[in-house]
Motif scaffolding. Structure first.
Motif, short mmCIF file in Angstrom:
data_model
loop_
_atom_site.label_atom_id
_atom_site.label_comp_id
_atom_site.label_asym_id
_atom_site.label_seq_id
_atom_site.Cartn_x
_atom_site.Cartn_y
_atom_site.Cartn_z
N LEU A 1 0.83 -1.22 0.00
CA LEU A 1 0.00 0.00 0.00
C LEU A 1 0.85 1.26 0.00
N LEU A 2 1.92 1.25 0.81
CA LEU A 2 2.80 2.41 0.84
C LEU A 2 3.52 2.59 -0.50
N LEU A 3 3.93 1.48 -1.10
CA LEU A 3 4.58 1.55 -2.42
C LEU A 3 3.62 2.12 -3.46
N LEU A 4 2.37 1.66 -3.43
CA LEU A 4 1.37 2.18 -4.37
C LEU A 4 1.16 3.68 -4.16
N THR A 5 1.07 4.09 -2.92
CA THR A 5 0.85 5.51 -2.61
C THR A 5 1.99 6.37 -3.13
N LEU A 6 3.23 5.93 -2.90
CA LEU A 6 4.39 6.69 -3.35
C LEU A 6 4.49 6.70 -4.87
N THR A 7 4.12 5.58 -5.51
CA THR A 7 4.23 5.49 -6.97
C THR A 7 3.25 6.43 -7.66
N LEU A 8 2.11 6.70 -7.04
CA LEU A 8 1.17 7.65 -7.64
C LEU A 8 1.80 9.01 -7.82
N THR B 1 -0.24 12.56 -0.77
CA THR B 1 0.49 11.34 -0.50
C THR B 1 1.18 11.40 0.86
N VAL B 2 1.66 12.59 1.24
CA VAL B 2 2.27 12.74 2.56
C VAL B 2 1.28 12.35 3.64
N ALA B 3 0.05 12.87 3.54
CA ALA B 3 -0.96 12.56 4.56
C ALA B 3 -1.33 11.07 4.54
N THR B 4 -1.49 10.51 3.33
CA THR B 4 -1.85 9.10 3.23
C THR B 4 -0.73 8.21 3.76
N ALA B 5 0.51 8.53 3.38
CA ALA B 5 1.63 7.73 3.87
C ALA B 5 1.76 7.84 5.40
N ALA B 6 1.47 9.01 5.96
CA ALA B 6 1.51 9.17 7.42
C ALA B 6 0.48 8.28 8.09
N VAL B 7 -0.70 8.16 7.48
CA VAL B 7 -1.73 7.27 8.04
C VAL B 7 -1.26 5.83 7.99
N PRO C 1 -8.87 12.49 13.56
CA PRO C 1 -9.18 13.62 12.67
C PRO C 1 -8.25 13.71 11.46
N SER C 2 -7.00 13.25 11.59
CA SER C 2 -6.08 13.33 10.45
C SER C 2 -6.57 12.47 9.30
N ARG C 3 -7.05 11.27 9.63
CA ARG C 3 -7.59 10.40 8.57
C ARG C 3 -8.83 11.03 7.95
N LEU C 4 -9.66 11.61 8.79
CA LEU C 4 -10.89 12.24 8.31
C LEU C 4 -10.56 13.39 7.34
N VAL C 5 -9.61 14.24 7.75
CA VAL C 5 -9.25 15.38 6.91
C VAL C 5 -8.62 14.91 5.60
N THR C 6 -7.75 13.90 5.66
CA THR C 6 -7.10 13.39 4.45
C THR C 6 -8.11 12.84 3.47
N THR D 1 -5.78 12.80 -12.95
CA THR D 1 -5.45 13.21 -11.58
C THR D 1 -6.60 12.92 -10.63
N ALA D 2 -7.82 13.14 -11.09
CA ALA D 2 -8.98 12.80 -10.26
C ALA D 2 -9.00 11.32 -9.94
N GLY D 3 -8.65 10.49 -10.94
CA GLY D 3 -8.59 9.05 -10.69
C GLY D 3 -7.53 8.69 -9.66
N LEU D 4 -6.37 9.35 -9.71
CA LEU D 4 -5.32 9.08 -8.73
C LEU D 4 -5.77 9.49 -7.33
N LEU D 5 -6.47 10.61 -7.24
CA LEU D 5 -6.96 11.05 -5.92
C LEU D 5 -7.99 10.08 -5.37
N LEU D 6 -8.82 9.52 -6.25
CA LEU D 6 -9.78 8.51 -5.81
C LEU D 6 -9.06 7.25 -5.33
N VAL D 7 -7.96 6.89 -5.99
CA VAL D 7 -7.18 5.73 -5.53
C VAL D 7 -6.62 6.00 -4.14
N LEU D 8 -6.09 7.22 -3.91
CA LEU D 8 -5.60 7.56 -2.58
C LEU D 8 -6.73 7.50 -1.54
#
Length: 512
Positions: free
Chosen positions: A24-31, A281-287, A432-437, A495-502
């Motif tokens: 999951l982290l690899l996928l997030t960074l690759t986006l 991606t920073v926020a998602t990777a932090a989660v 809240p961080s997950r909610l905001v992300t 880009t919208a598709g990538l954001l939906l993947v995140l």
């Protein structure tokens, strides 16, 4: 060195024990790295084709251009004065060869099916010019015993005409002798007006047909092309601009930078998309890292109990995540090398087949730096928070007892919401961080989709209005702009598709 070896061993063990989270982290960074990799490979892909045409045609080092308003009334006194200034410029020290000056005639090209397109007819002698001799791509160049004309390559493609066909300029029929490329003009329709080359005798016939002289152009080659900027700066006094005319100098580097604006727009759009995806991606990777820290609480307590220092634990997490960042960098750069040429091949401004620029260490460092920054920002804070627990508390970790319901939870229960809704609100309020992300990602994705739909609707309206009421001189030029809009729209929707993947990755982490 011992700490690094220990960190590598721990990182390798963690990846093998929890491959799903690593994936999951690899996928997030690759986006993020993939988006930047495509933009990096796309930017500059039109430079080498331009350089080839520039070298083949003995392209200019400095260009002198004079234009006057097409509806300006007056005699040719100003053209005579400009010719004299051009003569002095051509005699300047450091000038090796001169092309022109060539007279430009302005007129309207009659388009099959109705409408007109603004046209510049450049009067050339049939022989080869020592500077800026257009590269013939179909048919042949001008001849003294032939009244045929040569079309700029992009115009010939847009009109779908070739040698032996005819075009009409203000009612005057002209036979097409060939098509050619030149770096002194961008490709039609992104570069306007349309361009043709004619002999002096054909130019006289076009004058009788109503075409007017709009200016002059002269091309210079210097002893050293690197002196172009200094030469132009030293002769700025010849430049002039008033209400009816303008005279300016341009270097070959300036022309190359402006020759493929659509590629630059697409690359800029991709860089902007990469920045947006990178921030999320920073926020998602932090989660993801925080979730892994929560799952490894007991392991961290065991490591601390046997003497592993907090510094070594953080180093192990960084080594593990930086290794994933390195792999994501390689995948992202590879994706850029595959996708960018296909995207660049749709450009209407490239002189021939685009070429992906060489993969330099600087380009690699930019993409790798983004991936590393994401990992560091996402890893350090959760790791430090996890290490604040004492060793005893970490070893005794288990399911936490439920805390007293918060105010939001009590309000939700008082409103009679279902149990699933109450639990969902409580979980969101506790993290809240997950909610905001998730909210930011979904909001931006929806906004991108709306922008893409708006671009499609606006282009449809423009096409409909042009088909019913095309303005004089604008019959063909909407095609290039329309294609560019469609390409930008595709990037926006991608880009919208990538954001939906995140957002999906975030949802998966929350649910796990």
């Amino acid at each position: 060195m011992r700490s690094l070896r220990l960190a590598v061993r721990l990182a390798r063990r963690n990846v093998r024990r929890r491959p799903a989270q690593a994936a999951l982290l690899l996928l997030t960074l690759t986006l993020a790295t993939g988006t930047l990799g495509v933009g990096m490979a796309l930017y500059g892909s039109a430079d080498r084709p331009w350089d080839r045409v520039w070298a083949t045609t003995d392209g200019f080092h400095v260009s002198a251009n004079y234009y006057r308003l097409r509806d300006a009334v007056g005699d040719d006194t100003d053209l005579g004065a400009v010719r004299a200034e051009f003569g002095e410029l051509a005699a300047s020290p450091g000038v090796r060869a001169v092309g022109g000056p060539w007279t430009h005639l302005h007129g309207l090209l009659d388009v099959v099916g109705g409408g007109t397109e603004e046209l510049t007819a450049e009067i050339r002698d049939p022989g080869r010019s020592p500077v800026d001799q257009p590269l013939v791509t179909a048919g042949s160049w001008l001849a003294a015993d032939d009244d045929g004309v040569v079309l700029e390559d992009g115009l010939a493609d847009m009109l779908e005409v070739g040698p032996g066909d005819t075009i009409s300029v203000q009612g005057h029929e002209l036979r097409v002798r060939g098509a050619a490329m030149t770096v002194s003009r961008g490709r039609f329709p992104l570069s306007q007006p349309a361009q043709i080359w004619v002999t002096p005798s054909t130019g006289e016939a076009l004058r009788r047909a109503g075409l007017t002289e709009e200016g002059l152009e002269m091309q210079l080659r210097l002893d050293d092309p690197d002196d172009a900027d200094a030469f132009a700066a030293a002769h700025r006094d010849v430049e002039a601009r008033d209400e009816t005319s303008t005279l300016f100098l341009e270097t070959w580097r300036q022309r190359r930078a402006d020759s493929h604006s659509d590629i630059d727009i697409l690359a800029g759009t991709l860089f902007a998309a990469g920045l947006l995806v990178g921030l999320l991606t920073v926020a998602t990777a932090a989660v993801i890292v925080a979730g892994r820290m929560a799952a490894q609480t007991r392991q961290i307590g065991t490591l601390k109990a046997v003497g592993v220092t907090p510094r070594q634990v953080v180093l192990a997490l960084l080594v593990e995540n930086l290794a994933l960042a390195g792999l994501a960098t390689a995948v992202g750069l590879g994706a850029g090398r595959v996708i960018a040429p296909r995207l660049a091949s749709t450009s209407q401004a490239v002189f021939g087949q685009p070429e992906t620029p060489a993969l330099t260490w600087g380009r690699v460092a930019i993409v790798a730096g983004v991936a590393a920054a994401v990992v560091v920002l996402a890893t350090v804070r959760p790791a430090v928070r996890g290490l604040r627990h004492s060793t005893l508390r970490s070893l005794a970790s288990g399911a936490r007892p439920p805390r007293r319901p918060g105010r939001v939870t009590r309000w939700a229960a008082a409103l009679g919401l279902p149990l699933a809704g109450v639990l969902g609100l409580r979980s969101a309020w506790r993290r809240p961080s997950r909610l905001v992300t998730n909210a930011a990602g979904l909001t931006l994705a929806v906004a991108m989709i709306v922008v893409g739909a708006g671009l499609r609707a606006s282009m449809a309206r423009v096409a409909a209005s042009r088909s019913t009421s095309a303005q004089p001189g604008e019959a063909l030029n909407a095609g290039g702009v329309g294609d560019l809009y469609h390409q930008v729209r595709a990037i926006v929707l991608g880009t919208a598709g990538l954001l939906l993947v995140l957002a999906a990755v975030n949802a998966l982490i929350v649910a796990s």
